[in-house]
Motif scaffolding. Structure first.
Motif, PDB file in Angstrom:
ATOM      1  N   GLY A  53       0.784  -1.234   0.000  1.00 32.72           N
ATOM      2  CA  GLY A  53       0.000   0.000   0.000  1.00 32.72           C
ATOM      3  C   GLY A  53       0.810   1.275   0.000  1.00 32.72           C
ATOM      4  O   GLY A  53       0.246   2.366  -0.091  1.00 32.72           O
ATOM      5  N   LYS A  54       2.125   1.180   0.068  1.00 28.09           N
ATOM      6  CA  LYS A  54       2.965   2.379   0.133  1.00 28.09           C
ATOM      7  C   LYS A  54       3.105   3.045  -1.232  1.00 28.09           C
ATOM      8  O   LYS A  54       3.197   4.268  -1.331  1.00 28.09           O
ATOM      9  CB  LYS A  54       4.352   2.021   0.679  1.00 28.09           C
ATOM     10  CG  LYS A  54       5.319   3.194   0.715  1.00 28.09           C
ATOM     11  CD  LYS A  54       6.682   2.773   1.260  1.00 28.09           C
ATOM     12  CE  LYS A  54       7.678   3.921   1.249  1.00 28.09           C
ATOM     13  NZ  LYS A  54       9.015   3.512   1.775  1.00 28.09           N
ATOM     14  N   TYR A  55       3.140   2.254  -2.272  1.00 29.50           N
ATOM     15  CA  TYR A  55       3.451   2.779  -3.599  1.00 29.50           C
ATOM     16  C   TYR A  55       2.213   2.879  -4.495  1.00 29.50           C
ATOM     17  O   TYR A  55       1.210   2.201  -4.284  1.00 29.50           O
ATOM     18  CB  TYR A  55       4.505   1.901  -4.270  1.00 29.50           C
ATOM     19  CG  TYR A  55       5.814   1.835  -3.510  1.00 29.50           C
ATOM     20  CD1 TYR A  55       6.558   2.984  -3.285  1.00 29.50           C
ATOM     21  CD2 TYR A  55       6.303   0.621  -3.015  1.00 29.50           C
ATOM     22  CE1 TYR A  55       7.753   2.939  -2.586  1.00 29.50           C
ATOM     23  CE2 TYR A  55       7.499   0.559  -2.322  1.00 29.50           C
ATOM     24  CZ  TYR A  55       8.222   1.727  -2.104  1.00 29.50           C
ATOM     25  OH  TYR A  55       9.401   1.675  -1.412  1.00 29.50           O
ATOM     26  N   ASN A  56       2.332   3.749  -5.508  1.00 33.26           N
ATOM     27  CA  ASN A  56       1.251   3.978  -6.462  1.00 33.26           C
ATOM     28  C   ASN A  56       1.650   3.522  -7.861  1.00 33.26           C
ATOM     29  O   ASN A  56       2.831   3.466  -8.191  1.00 33.26           O
ATOM     30  CB  ASN A  56       0.901   5.468  -6.537  1.00 33.26           C
ATOM     31  CG  ASN A  56       0.535   6.060  -5.195  1.00 33.26           C
ATOM     32  OD1 ASN A  56      -0.066   5.371  -4.363  1.00 33.26           O
ATOM     33  ND2 ASN A  56       0.875   7.317  -4.969  1.00 33.26           N
TER      34      ASN A  56
ATOM     35  N   HIS B 214      -3.968   2.543  -7.236  1.00 28.29           N
ATOM     36  CA  HIS B 214      -4.154   2.878  -8.646  1.00 28.29           C
ATOM     37  C   HIS B 214      -4.427   4.369  -8.811  1.00 28.29           C
ATOM     38  O   HIS B 214      -5.324   4.923  -8.179  1.00 28.29           O
ATOM     39  CB  HIS B 214      -5.321   2.060  -9.206  1.00 28.29           C
ATOM     40  CG  HIS B 214      -5.630   2.369 -10.642  1.00 28.29           C
ATOM     41  ND1 HIS B 214      -6.909   2.267 -11.172  1.00 28.29           N
ATOM     42  CD2 HIS B 214      -4.826   2.765 -11.660  1.00 28.29           C
ATOM     43  CE1 HIS B 214      -6.875   2.592 -12.447  1.00 28.29           C
ATOM     44  NE2 HIS B 214      -5.636   2.899 -12.776  1.00 28.29           N
ATOM     45  N   ILE B 215      -3.654   5.020  -9.698  1.00 26.64           N
ATOM     46  CA  ILE B 215      -3.842   6.433 -10.016  1.00 26.64           C
ATOM     47  C   ILE B 215      -4.207   6.529 -11.501  1.00 26.64           C
ATOM     48  O   ILE B 215      -3.342   6.500 -12.373  1.00 26.64           O
ATOM     49  CB  ILE B 215      -2.568   7.263  -9.742  1.00 26.64           C
ATOM     50  CG1 ILE B 215      -2.069   7.046  -8.318  1.00 26.64           C
ATOM     51  CG2 ILE B 215      -2.831   8.738 -10.022  1.00 26.64           C
ATOM     52  CD1 ILE B 215      -3.020   7.507  -7.239  1.00 26.64           C
ATOM     53  N   PRO B 216      -5.506   6.601 -11.818  1.00 25.28           N
ATOM     54  CA  PRO B 216      -5.898   6.692 -13.229  1.00 25.28           C
ATOM     55  C   PRO B 216      -5.655   8.080 -13.800  1.00 25.28           C
ATOM     56  O   PRO B 216      -5.842   9.088 -13.110  1.00 25.28           O
ATOM     57  CB  PRO B 216      -7.395   6.368 -13.196  1.00 25.28           C
ATOM     58  CG  PRO B 216      -7.835   6.774 -11.826  1.00 25.28           C
ATOM     59  CD  PRO B 216      -6.657   6.537 -10.915  1.00 25.28           C
TER      60      PRO B 216
ATOM     61  N   GLU C  69       3.577  10.960 -15.033  1.00 28.29           N
ATOM     62  CA  GLU C  69       3.488  10.873 -13.575  1.00 28.29           C
ATOM     63  C   GLU C  69       4.676  10.098 -13.003  1.00 28.29           C
ATOM     64  O   GLU C  69       5.198  10.428 -11.936  1.00 28.29           O
ATOM     65  CB  GLU C  69       2.170  10.200 -13.171  1.00 28.29           C
ATOM     66  CG  GLU C  69       0.935  11.049 -13.385  1.00 28.29           C
ATOM     67  CD  GLU C  69       0.978  12.326 -12.568  1.00 28.29           C
ATOM     68  OE1 GLU C  69       0.980  12.243 -11.323  1.00 28.29           O
ATOM     69  OE2 GLU C  69       1.027  13.409 -13.185  1.00 28.29           O
ATOM     70  N   VAL C  70       5.100   9.065 -13.715  1.00 28.51           N
ATOM     71  CA  VAL C  70       6.270   8.294 -13.271  1.00 28.51           C
ATOM     72  C   VAL C  70       7.539   9.109 -13.452  1.00 28.51           C
ATOM     73  O   VAL C  70       8.412   9.134 -12.581  1.00 28.51           O
ATOM     74  CB  VAL C  70       6.363   6.963 -14.050  1.00 28.51           C
ATOM     75  CG1 VAL C  70       7.629   6.208 -13.650  1.00 28.51           C
ATOM     76  CG2 VAL C  70       5.137   6.098 -13.775  1.00 28.51           C
TER      77      VAL C  70
ATOM     78  N   VAL D  83       4.355   9.117  -9.085  1.00 22.72           N
ATOM     79  CA  VAL D  83       3.877   7.739  -9.099  1.00 22.72           C
ATOM     80  C   VAL D  83       5.082   6.837  -9.323  1.00 22.72           C
ATOM     81  O   VAL D  83       6.014   7.205 -10.043  1.00 22.72           O
ATOM     82  CB  VAL D  83       2.825   7.540 -10.222  1.00 22.72           C
ATOM     83  CG1 VAL D  83       2.516   6.078 -10.441  1.00 22.72           C
ATOM     84  CG2 VAL D  83       1.547   8.298  -9.874  1.00 22.72           C
ATOM     85  N   GLN D  84       5.078   5.674  -8.714  1.00 22.25           N
ATOM     86  CA  GLN D  84       6.278   4.844  -8.741  1.00 22.25           C
ATOM     87  C   GLN D  84       6.356   3.868  -9.911  1.00 22.25           C
ATOM     88  O   GLN D  84       7.451   3.431 -10.265  1.00 22.25           O
ATOM     89  CB  GLN D  84       6.393   4.042  -7.431  1.00 22.25           C
ATOM     90  CG  GLN D  84       6.793   4.868  -6.235  1.00 22.25           C
ATOM     91  CD  GLN D  84       5.686   5.796  -5.765  1.00 22.25           C
ATOM     92  OE1 GLN D  84       4.529   5.380  -5.645  1.00 22.25           O
ATOM     93  NE2 GLN D  84       6.037   7.053  -5.518  1.00 22.25           N
TER      94      GLN D  84
END
Length: 324
Positions: free
Chosen positions: A152-155, A182-184, A194-195, A200-201
């Motif tokens: 749950g730490k990463y997106n 999840h980041i839509p 985003e990455v 976002v990872q």
């Protein structure tokens, strides 16, 4: 006498020109084919559509224009085409996300399989797992280990709920037993950005979305997602060989028409599309986009769609993803 003859000839010429002018608007009218892309600018389908629409229009003696109708994981554009007249003038540039939607969304105003007919397979698009350079991992096995240690730490980002990029990662996480948020976003390009920005990872992007960032210090490409290594990223191992055996995901890209489109029209569109795809210049253009051109009959493509329907149903079920 000369003046009278000149006058008569002038009047005759004027009459002829007027008659031709009366018919000119009819002859000038050209068939317009609308290629609906159900995602925003920068998405794989959008880039592919714009790479051959002009040539397809020429092959059909028509004008083929690209229209972006983004929203709800591609279902807004698909719904519009499903309801369009079945005359071959409105087509959908679809990919794996089209069939995915049928299993992901609890309510759709159309049936992804029954309300469309396959016109032409355009090509195959590979995908790749990429992470932010801020994530201290160098391969798929490291990535799995890091995420598993921090549930749950990463997106992760995607091109939107229900997109192929969403389900590709969701099924990856399910198979590996991992938890990420999840980041839509609205497109593959936005998800990749985003990455790159470090907000976002991770992302599983189409190859076209990340090919240009192989040397970018902000991003690391870890693996391709196909069953075999990508011809566009040959030095990149597959996910299966580098940390998650049994995992594979790629996508067809093709043209669909509303169900009920006359078979003769489907065949005509298919022949024109295959003619365009056989052009070496178009093939090279597609390869630069990370898409392997494919040429199939309409019947062969329809069989592929049915097989993919079953395969995507299994992917959605394995991922556990659902959108109300």
């Amino acid at each position: 006498m000369t003046s009278s003859l000149f006058t008569r000839r002038s009047l005759a010429a004027l009459a002829a020109a007027t008659a031709l002018g009366a018919f000119a608007p009819v002859h000038a009218q050209q068939r317009v084919i609308h290629i609906v892309v159900p995602f925003g600018t920068g998405a794989v389908q959008d880039t592919v559509a714009r790479a051959f629409n002009a040539e397809l229009g020429a092959a059909l003696n028509a004008s083929a224009i690209v229209e972006n109708r983004a929203g709800a994981g591609g279902t807004v554009g698909a719904a519009a085409v499903a309801k369009a007249p079945a005359d071959g003038n409105t087509l959908l540039l679809a990919a794996a996300s089209h069939n995915i939607a049928g299993f992901l969304y609890s309510k759709l105003s159309y049936d992804p399989l029954k309300d469309f007919v396959g016109v032409a397979n355009i090509g195959n698009a590979g995908y790749a797992l990429a992470v932010s350079s801020g994530l201290n991992v160098s391969n798929t096995a490291d990535f799995i280990k890091e995420v598993k240690a921090n549930p749950g730490k990463y997106n992760y980002a995607s091109a939107g709920n229900g997109s192929a990029t969403h389900l590709a990662m969701a099924s990856f996480l399910a198979k590996a037993g991992l938890q990420m948020t999840h980041i839509p976003t609205k497109s593959t390009g936005e998800a990749v950005n985003e990455v790159l920005a470090g907000r976002v990872q991770a992302v599983i992007s189409s190859s076209i979305g990340v090919m240009g960032f192989q040397a970018d210090p902000r991003m690391k490409l870890l693996a391709s997602t196909g069953q075999a290594r990508s011809p566009f990223l040959p030095n990149l191992p597959t996910v299966a060989e580098s940390g998650l055996p049994g995992y594979a995901f790629d996508s067809w890209i093709g043209l669909l028409a509303p169900a009920g489109t006359p078979k003769a029209e489907v065949e005509r569109l298919n022949a024109a599309t295959n003619k365009v795809l056989s052009d070496p210049a178009i093939q090279e253009r597609f390869k630069r986009l990370g898409v392997e051109p494919r040429m199939q009959s309409a019947e062969e493509f329809q069989k592929l769609l049915r097989a993919d329907w079953d395969a995507m149903g299994a992917v959605v079920k394995a991922s556990g993803a659902k959108i109300d």
